[in-house]
Design a protein around this motif. Structure first.
Motif, PDB file in Angstrom:
ATOM      1  N   LEU A 108       3.676  -2.891   2.907  1.00  0.00           N
ATOM      2  CA  LEU A 108       3.588  -2.811   1.452  1.00  0.00           C
ATOM      3  C   LEU A 108       3.862  -1.391   0.961  1.00  0.00           C
ATOM      4  N   GLU A 109       3.271  -0.399   1.607  1.00  0.00           N
ATOM      5  CA  GLU A 109       3.456   0.984   1.170  1.00  0.00           C
ATOM      6  C   GLU A 109       4.926   1.388   1.249  1.00  0.00           C
ATOM      7  N   GLY A 110       5.593   0.998   2.320  1.00  0.00           N
ATOM      8  CA  GLY A 110       7.007   1.295   2.462  1.00  0.00           C
ATOM      9  C   GLY A 110       7.830   0.670   1.350  1.00  0.00           C
ATOM     10  N   GLU A 111       7.512  -0.556   0.994  1.00  0.00           N
ATOM     11  CA  GLU A 111       8.220  -1.244  -0.099  1.00  0.00           C
ATOM     12  C   GLU A 111       8.016  -0.514  -1.427  1.00  0.00           C
ATOM     13  N   LEU A 112       6.770  -0.124  -1.710  1.00  0.00           N
ATOM     14  CA  LEU A 112       6.470   0.541  -2.974  1.00  0.00           C
ATOM     15  C   LEU A 112       7.173   1.894  -3.071  1.00  0.00           C
ATOM     16  N   ILE A 113       7.117   2.677  -1.999  1.00  0.00           N
ATOM     17  CA  ILE A 113       7.735   4.003  -1.995  1.00  0.00           C
ATOM     18  C   ILE A 113       9.251   3.892  -2.116  1.00  0.00           C
ATOM     19  N   ARG A 114       9.844   2.961  -1.404  1.00  0.00           N
ATOM     20  CA  ARG A 114      11.290   2.762  -1.475  1.00  0.00           C
ATOM     21  C   ARG A 114      11.712   2.351  -2.891  1.00  0.00           C
ATOM     22  N   ALA A 115      10.942   1.477  -3.523  1.00  0.00           N
ATOM     23  CA  ALA A 115      11.280   1.016  -4.869  1.00  0.00           C
ATOM     24  C   ALA A 115      11.180   2.145  -5.894  1.00  0.00           C
ATOM     25  N   LEU A 116      10.159   2.968  -5.754  1.00  0.00           N
ATOM     26  CA  LEU A 116       9.975   4.071  -6.695  1.00  0.00           C
ATOM     27  C   LEU A 116      10.914   5.233  -6.419  1.00  0.00           C
ATOM     28  N   ALA A 118      11.120   8.526  -3.454  1.00  0.00           N
ATOM     29  CA  ALA A 118      10.107   9.457  -2.956  1.00  0.00           C
ATOM     30  C   ALA A 118       9.574  10.381  -4.047  1.00  0.00           C
ATOM     31  N   GLU A 119      10.446  10.886  -4.900  1.00  0.00           N
ATOM     32  CA  GLU A 119       9.989  11.836  -5.925  1.00  0.00           C
ATOM     33  C   GLU A 119       9.077  11.171  -6.948  1.00  0.00           C
ATOM     34  N   ARG A 120       9.436   9.970  -7.408  1.00  0.00           N
ATOM     35  CA  ARG A 120       8.561   9.259  -8.354  1.00  0.00           C
ATOM     36  C   ARG A 120       7.253   8.853  -7.693  1.00  0.00           C
ATOM     37  N   ALA A 121       7.313   8.478  -6.417  1.00  0.00           N
ATOM     38  CA  ALA A 121       6.082   8.123  -5.704  1.00  0.00           C
ATOM     39  C   ALA A 121       5.171   9.342  -5.605  1.00  0.00           C
ATOM     40  N   ARG A 122       5.763  10.506  -5.275  1.00  0.00           N
ATOM     41  CA  ARG A 122       4.948  11.726  -5.194  1.00  0.00           C
ATOM     42  C   ARG A 122       4.341  12.044  -6.561  1.00  0.00           C
ATOM     43  N   ALA A 123       5.114  11.912  -7.624  1.00  0.00           N
ATOM     44  CA  ALA A 123       4.592  12.186  -8.960  1.00  0.00           C
ATOM     45  C   ALA A 123       3.434  11.250  -9.304  1.00  0.00           C
ATOM     46  N   ALA A 124       3.537   9.988  -8.907  1.00  0.00           N
ATOM     47  CA  ALA A 124       2.450   9.032  -9.163  1.00  0.00           C
ATOM     48  C   ALA A 124       1.188   9.436  -8.399  1.00  0.00           C
ATOM     49  N   ILE A 125       1.361   9.831  -7.140  1.00  0.00           N
ATOM     50  CA  ILE A 125       0.218  10.268  -6.323  1.00  0.00           C
ATOM     51  C   ILE A 125      -0.423  11.503  -6.947  1.00  0.00           C
ATOM     52  N   GLU A 126       0.409  12.460  -7.350  1.00  0.00           N
ATOM     53  CA  GLU A 126      -0.111  13.682  -7.971  1.00  0.00           C
ATOM     54  C   GLU A 126      -0.779  13.365  -9.306  1.00  0.00           C
ATOM     55  N   GLY A 127      -0.182  12.461 -10.086  1.00  0.00           N
ATOM     56  CA  GLY A 127      -0.750  12.080 -11.372  1.00  0.00           C
ATOM     57  C   GLY A 127      -2.107  11.397 -11.255  1.00  0.00           C
ATOM     58  N   ALA A 128      -2.372  10.835 -10.091  1.00  0.00           N
ATOM     59  CA  ALA A 128      -3.662  10.172  -9.847  1.00  0.00           C
ATOM     60  C   ALA A 128      -4.710  11.148  -9.315  1.00  0.00           C
ATOM     61  N   GLY A 129      -4.346  12.431  -9.259  1.00  0.00           N
ATOM     62  CA  GLY A 129      -5.299  13.437  -8.794  1.00  0.00           C
ATOM     63  C   GLY A 129      -5.375  13.568  -7.282  1.00  0.00           C
ATOM     64  N   LEU A 130      -4.377  13.030  -6.576  1.00  0.00           N
ATOM     65  CA  LEU A 130      -4.381  13.074  -5.113  1.00  0.00           C
ATOM     66  C   LEU A 130      -3.417  14.120  -4.556  1.00  0.00           C
ATOM     67  N   GLY A 131      -2.877  14.957  -5.437  1.00  0.00           N
ATOM     68  CA  GLY A 131      -1.886  15.937  -5.023  1.00  0.00           C
ATOM     69  C   GLY A 131      -2.374  16.911  -3.974  1.00  0.00           C
ATOM     70  N   SER A 132      -3.594  17.418  -4.106  1.00  0.00           N
ATOM     71  CA  SER A 132      -4.098  18.400  -3.127  1.00  0.00           C
ATOM     72  C   SER A 132      -4.298  17.755  -1.762  1.00  0.00           C
ATOM     73  N   LYS A 133      -4.734  16.513  -1.734  1.00  0.00           N
ATOM     74  CA  LYS A 133      -4.896  15.822  -0.445  1.00  0.00           C
ATOM     75  C   LYS A 133      -3.536  15.543   0.192  1.00  0.00           C
ATOM     76  N   ALA A 166      -4.111   4.495  -3.473  1.00  0.00           N
ATOM     77  CA  ALA A 166      -2.685   4.830  -3.460  1.00  0.00           C
ATOM     78  C   ALA A 166      -1.834   3.594  -3.730  1.00  0.00           C
ATOM     79  N   ALA A 167      -2.173   2.469  -3.147  1.00  0.00           N
ATOM     80  CA  ALA A 167      -1.398   1.244  -3.365  1.00  0.00           C
ATOM     81  C   ALA A 167      -1.433   0.832  -4.832  1.00  0.00           C
ATOM     82  N   ALA A 168      -2.606   0.908  -5.453  1.00  0.00           N
ATOM     83  CA  ALA A 168      -2.728   0.552  -6.869  1.00  0.00           C
ATOM     84  C   ALA A 168      -1.932   1.519  -7.734  1.00  0.00           C
ATOM     85  N   VAL A 169      -2.011   2.816  -7.415  1.00  0.00           N
ATOM     86  CA  VAL A 169      -1.292   3.841  -8.179  1.00  0.00           C
ATOM     87  C   VAL A 169       0.215   3.632  -8.059  1.00  0.00           C
ATOM     88  N   LEU A 170       0.698   3.413  -6.853  1.00  0.00           N
ATOM     89  CA  LEU A 170       2.134   3.218  -6.648  1.00  0.00           C
ATOM     90  C   LEU A 170       2.620   1.939  -7.332  1.00  0.00           C
TER      91      LEU A 170
END
Length: 192
Positions: A108-116, A118-133, A166-170
């Motif tokens: 599932l994660e691979g599907e979500l990242i591929r669809a978004l 990589a850059e949009r997926a990273r922005a979503a992760i960062e936007g959810a406050g997970l950027g430092s992790k 992460a799955a919900a955010v993506l």
């Protein structure tokens, strides 16, 4: 979301999902598309190998229920066996979509990242406050030189609470580019 099938469920469709991250992603997309319905119950299998047990429980409670689901490419055998044991003529993974089970490549994660992307997926992760992790993972020697998409997939699959988040955010970050397995599942849910 349930981890066991409720005997009092009013559902006419049960959606079998490997774990809480899959449930979170499908729930986010259902909410986005306004597909919430008392007729649909999302079932957390707590592992792909439990698909047969869950299907058996559903058949004991509601033999006429529509049962659909997602599985990762590495876990298709469990779904194939469960559906064959349920009396369906499943020969291999290519038969699964006919019966409402859709395969995520590789997961599932691979599907979500591929669809978004990589850059949009990273922005979503960062936007959810997970950027430092995420940045902490990227500095680890084992991951520092890996492609961004691989780093994101590793990040999204690690740590159970984070995996669900992460799955919900993506999934929530998706626009019209819903991965095919999820789009086909949502279509089935839409007509439940």
């Amino acid at each position: 979301m349930t981890t066991t099938i409720s005997t009092a469920s009013a559902a006419t469709m049960f959606v079998l999902l490997e774990g809480p991250s899959d449930v979170a992603a499908v729930a986010a997309l259902m909410e986005r598309d306004r597909l919430a319905s008392p007729n649909v119950e999302l079932v957390n299998l707590q592992g792909a190998t439990n698909v047969g047990r869950a299907l058996g429980e559903i058949r004991q409670i509601r033999s006429d229920a529509d049962v659909v689901g997602l599985c990762d490419a590495a876990d298709t055998r469990a779904a194939e066996k469960a559906l064959a044991d349920d009396g369906l003529p499943v020969l291999d993974a290519s038969d699964l979509p006919v019966y409402g089970f859709f395969v995520c490549e590789p997961d599932l994660e691979g599907e979500l990242i591929r669809a978004l992307g990589a850059e949009r997926a990273r922005a979503a992760i960062e936007g959810a406050g997970l950027g430092s992790k995420f940045d902490a993972l990227r500095t680890q020697a084992a991951w520092a030189d890996e492609p961004l998409a691989d780093q994101l997939r590793r990040f999204a699959r690690a740590a159970s609470g984070r995996k669900e988040n992460a799955a919900a955010v993506l999934a929530a970050a998706l626009g019209d580019e819903v991965p095919e397995p999820l789009a086909m599942l949502l279509d089935r849910i839409r007509y439940a």
